[in-house]
Write a protein that holds these residues in place. Structure first.
Motif, short mmCIF file in Angstrom:
data_model
loop_
_atom_site.label_atom_id
_atom_site.label_comp_id
_atom_site.label_asym_id
_atom_site.label_seq_id
_atom_site.Cartn_x
_atom_site.Cartn_y
_atom_site.Cartn_z
N SER A 69 0.90 -1.10 0.04
CA SER A 69 0.03 -0.08 0.09
C SER A 69 0.98 1.30 0.02
CB SER A 69 -0.83 -0.07 1.20
OG SER A 69 -2.19 0.18 1.08
N TYR B 134 13.04 12.13 4.44
CA TYR B 134 11.89 12.27 4.42
C TYR B 134 11.13 11.92 6.06
CZ TYR B 134 7.21 10.67 3.74
OH TYR B 134 5.38 10.38 3.86
N ASN C 9 14.14 12.84 -1.37
CA ASN C 9 13.35 13.79 -0.62
C ASN C 9 14.11 14.11 0.74
OD1 ASN C 9 11.29 15.34 0.56
ND2 ASN C 9 9.88 13.57 0.95
N LEU D 207 10.86 5.76 -4.97
CA LEU D 207 9.71 6.04 -5.48
C LEU D 207 9.75 7.53 -6.32
CD1 LEU D 207 7.05 7.74 -2.98
CD2 LEU D 207 9.54 7.83 -2.73
N SER E 235 6.78 2.88 -5.51
CA SER E 235 5.54 3.21 -5.36
C SER E 235 5.04 4.08 -6.83
CB SER E 235 4.93 3.93 -4.23
OG SER E 235 4.94 5.19 -4.29
N SER F 11 3.11 6.71 -6.16
CA SER F 11 2.55 7.88 -5.53
C SER F 11 3.00 8.95 -6.14
CB SER F 11 2.95 7.77 -3.84
OG SER F 11 2.29 6.59 -3.40
N LYS F 12 4.14 9.35 -6.53
CA LYS F 12 4.70 10.65 -6.93
C LYS F 12 4.58 10.58 -8.68
CE LYS F 12 5.64 11.40 -2.79
NZ LYS F 12 4.96 11.93 -1.80
C1 LIG Z 1 10.99 9.51 0.24
C2 LIG Z 1 9.34 8.88 0.45
N1 LIG Z 1 9.12 8.05 0.94
C3 LIG Z 1 7.85 7.43 0.79
C4 LIG Z 1 6.84 8.47 0.78
C5 LIG Z 1 5.31 7.64 1.06
O1 LIG Z 1 5.22 7.36 -0.31
P1 LIG Z 1 3.65 6.45 -0.36
O2 LIG Z 1 2.76 7.60 -0.67
O3 LIG Z 1 4.01 5.82 -1.67
O4 LIG Z 1 3.44 5.64 0.83
C6 LIG Z 1 6.96 9.48 0.56
C7 LIG Z 1 6.05 10.53 0.37
O5 LIG Z 1 6.17 11.83 0.35
C8 LIG Z 1 8.45 9.99 0.20
O6 LIG Z 1 8.86 10.96 0.04
#
Ligand SMILES: Cc1ncc(COP(=O)(O)O)c(C=O)c1O
Length: 477
Positions: A184, A211, A261, A291, A319, A321-322
Motif C-alpha cells: 500500500s 523524509y 526527498n 519512488l 510506489s 504515489s509521485k
Molecule cells: C521518500 C518518500 N518515501 C515514501 C513516501 C510515502 O510514499 P507512499 O505514498 O507511496 O506511501 C514519500 C512521500 O512523500 C516520500 O517522499
C-alpha cells in the motif's frame, strides 16, 4: 582564407550561440523540445550538418540533451556550487528521533484547502491522470465485477506483479513476478522492510536530511538512528556510511538513491556500487526507497541500488504515489530472501491492498499509458522546478542557497546560520502558505536554517505572490 570546414564551424557556433541566447532568455525552458534538425536547417537556412553541429556544441556546453528518436531538449543548467546548499555536520553517535510536535501541524496545514501548498510533496490535481484513471476504474470494475471489491491478499494481483517485473527492468532490476510483493504505497514497503530486519532498540542508519515519514516510522518502532549526511550533488556520503558501519552495530540503512526527498540528489553508479559493497561487508541490510526514480528530467532513468546487488543486501521499495497518483496506494517491495517473513508481516500489519487500484495500475501499465503520462509529467516538473527555483533566487535575500535537482519536484533551500525555519513556516501558515522546515527532516532536530519547497504545482500568479510573501518573511528574520 578560411577553409570550408572552418567556415562551417563558424556558422554552427553562431547558430549555437543564437539558440543558447533563446534558452537563456527563457524562450525555451528546461524540459522543452527544441526545433528538429530538419526544421532548424529549413527555417534558419543552414545545412543539416550545421544544425547537428550546433546541437552537439550546445550539448557540450550543457544546455541541451538528445533523446533517442525524439530530438533535442533543453537541460536544467548545472549550478555554480556557491548557490547549492552546503554540507552540514551531523551527530556521530546513535540518537533517538525527536521533534514530533510541529510535524503534525505542518502536515495538517499542507492538506488544508485554500493553502498555497509549497509544503505538500504531491502532484497538483491538474497533473494527475484523472480522466484516464476514471475510465480504467469503470472498465475494470465492469469486467471484474465483485472481484474488484474483494481483498487483494499478499503478494498482490499477479497481473500487477507481471507488469511491475517488466518495468523494474528499467531500474536495472531483473526479478520474476513471484519475487515481488505489492504494498500500500512505498511507506508500507519501507515499514515491512525495516520490521523484517530490526527490533526495538536496534540502530539504523538514516540520511540527514531524510523524509520525515521515515523518521516518524523509526521513532514509532523504537529504533535509534545514526545520521549520515547527504550531498546535493551525489547523495549519501559513503565515507560517513563506512564510518557508521564500522563504529556502530547498524542493522539496516534506509537510503533514497534517486531524486532524494528533500535534497533531490542522485547517487552516481560508483557510489551506489560502493554503498552496496560496504553494506555487504558489514552485514547491513540496505533498504532503498526509490519512488521518485521515474521522474528524471533527462532521458535516462537512474539505476536503483538493487541493480548493483546480485545477492540479498538490498531490499528495494517503490510506489506510483509521485509518478501517477498518491491516492492509488500502489507500491511494491522486492524482499529477496525475506520474502516469506515480509509476506507474513504484510498480513499482520495491513492484511491486504485495494484490488481495484491494483487492477487499474496493471491495466495502465499494460496499455503503455503510464510511460506516456511519465513523458508528459517529467517535462512539466522540469519546467516548474526551474521556474519556482528562479523565482526564489530572484526574490529571497541573497544568502539563500537552493538545490537544482535533475528529477523529482522538490527544492531544498538553505538560509544563513541563525535563520529559524520553524518560526518562518509558522508565520507562512498564518499567511495561508505551507512550507516544511528543515527540522522535520532531521532526527536530531538540526537543519534549523533549511526548508523544503514542493514544485508539484505551477508557478502562477497566486504562487508567485506567495513566493514574494515568503521572501518578505525571510527578510524579516
Ligand atoms: C521518500 C518518500 N518515501 C515514501 C513516501 C510515502 O510514499 P507512499 O505514498 O507511496 O506511501 C514519500 C512521500 O512523500 C516520500 O517522499
Amino acid at each position: 582564407m578560411k577553409s570550408r570546414i572552418q567556415q562551417e564551424a563558424l556558422v554552427y557556433h553562431r547558430v549555437a550561440d543564437r539558440i543558447e541566447g533563446l534558452i537563456t532568455a527563457g524562450t525555451f525552458r528546461p524540459g522543452d523540445r527544441l526545433p528538429s534538425v530538419r526544421s532548424l536547417s529549413r527555417d534558419w537556412r543552414v545545412s543539416v550538418t550545421t544544425a547537428v553541429g550546433a546541437y552537439s556544441l550546445l550539448e557540450d556546453r550543457g544546455f541541451v540533451e538528445p533523446r533517442s528518436r525524439s530530438g533535442y531538449y533543453v537541460r536544467a543548467r548545472r549550478l555554480s556550487p556557491e548557490r547549492l546548499p552546503r554540507q552540514i555536520e551531523v551527530e556521530g553517535d546513535p540518537v533517538e528521533v525527536g521533534c514530533a510536535e510541529i510535524t503534525e501541524k505542518i502536515m495538517d496545514a499542507s492538506a488544508t484547502p485554500g493553502i498555497v501548498p509549497f509544503g505538500a510533496a504531491v502532484p497538483a490535481d491538474e497533473i494527475l491522470p484523472s480522466a484516464r484513471l476514471a475510465l480504467l476504474y469503470s472498465s475494470v470494475v465492469r469486467s471484474a465485477g465483485a472481484m474488484a471489491h474483494q481483498y487483494s491478499m499478499p503478494p498482490g494481483l499477479q497481473g500487477l506483479r507481471v507488469e511491475l517485473a517488466k518495468r523494474l527492468l528499467g531500474s536495472g532490476i531483473t526479478v520474476s513476478p513471484e519475487e515481488i510483493i505489492a504494498t500500500s504505497g512505498a511507506i508500507d514497503a519501507v515499514l515491512l522492510a525495516v520490521k523484517s530486519v530490526c527490533e526495538a532498540g536496534d540502530v539504523v542508519a538514516v540520511e540527514s536530511p531524510t523524509y520525515f515519514g521515515i523518521l516518524s516510522m523509526v521513532r514509532e518502532l523504537g529504533l535509534k538512528v545514526v545520521e549520515i549526511p547527504v550531498f546535493a550533488d551525489r547523495g549519501v556520503c559513503t565515507r560517513a556510511l563506512e564510518e557508521a558501519f564500522t563504529t556502530h552495530p547498524v542493522k539496516a540503512c534506509i537510503l533514497q538513491p534517486n531524486y532524494h526527498n528533500p535534497v533531490g540528489s542522485v547517487m552516481p553508479d560508483v557510489e551506489k556500487k560502493r554503498a552496496v559493497a560496504l553494506a555487504k561487508r558489514h552485514g547491513v541490510t540496505l533498504i532503498e526507497d526509490d519512488l521518485y526514480g521515474d521522474l528524471h528530467f533527462s532521458e535516462k532513468r537512474p539505476l536503483s541500488l538493487k541493480a548493483f546487488d546480485p545477492g540479498d543486501t538490498v531490499i528495494h521499495c517503490g510506489s506510483y504515489s509521485k509518478s501517477l497518483a498518491p491516492g492509488l496506494r500502489v507500491g511494491w517491495i522486492v524482499p529477496g530472501k525475506r520474502h516469506h517473513r515480509i509476506k507474513s508481516l504484510k498480513y499482520a500489519t495491513s492484511l491486504a491492498n485495494a484490488t481495484a487500484s491494483e487492477m487499474v495500475v496493471a491495466e495502465f501499465l499494460k496499455s503503455g499509458g503510464v510511460e506516456r503520462h511519465l513523458r508528459k509529467v517529467r517535462r512539466i516538473y522540469a519546467r516548474q522546478t526551474h521556474e519556482i527555483r528562479e523565482a526564489i533566487l530572484g526574490s529571497f535575500p541573497a544568502g539563500i542557497r537552493v538545490t537544482q535537482p535533475e528529477g523529482g519536484f522538490l527544492l531544498w533551500c538553505q538560509m544563513p546560520d541563525g535563520f529559524d525555519a520553524e518560526a518562518f513556516a509558522l508565520a507562512a501558515l498564518k499567511r495561508k502558505i505551507s512550507v516544511v522546515p528543515g527540522t522535520l527532516f532531521s532526527a536530531s532536530c538540526g537543519l534549523r536554517n533549511f526548508f523544503r519547497i514542493s514544485c508539484g504545482f505551477p508557478l502562477d500568479d497566486r504562487s508567485r505572490r506567495a513566493i514574494g510573501i515568503l521572501a518578505k518573511l525571510a527578510e524579516g528574520q
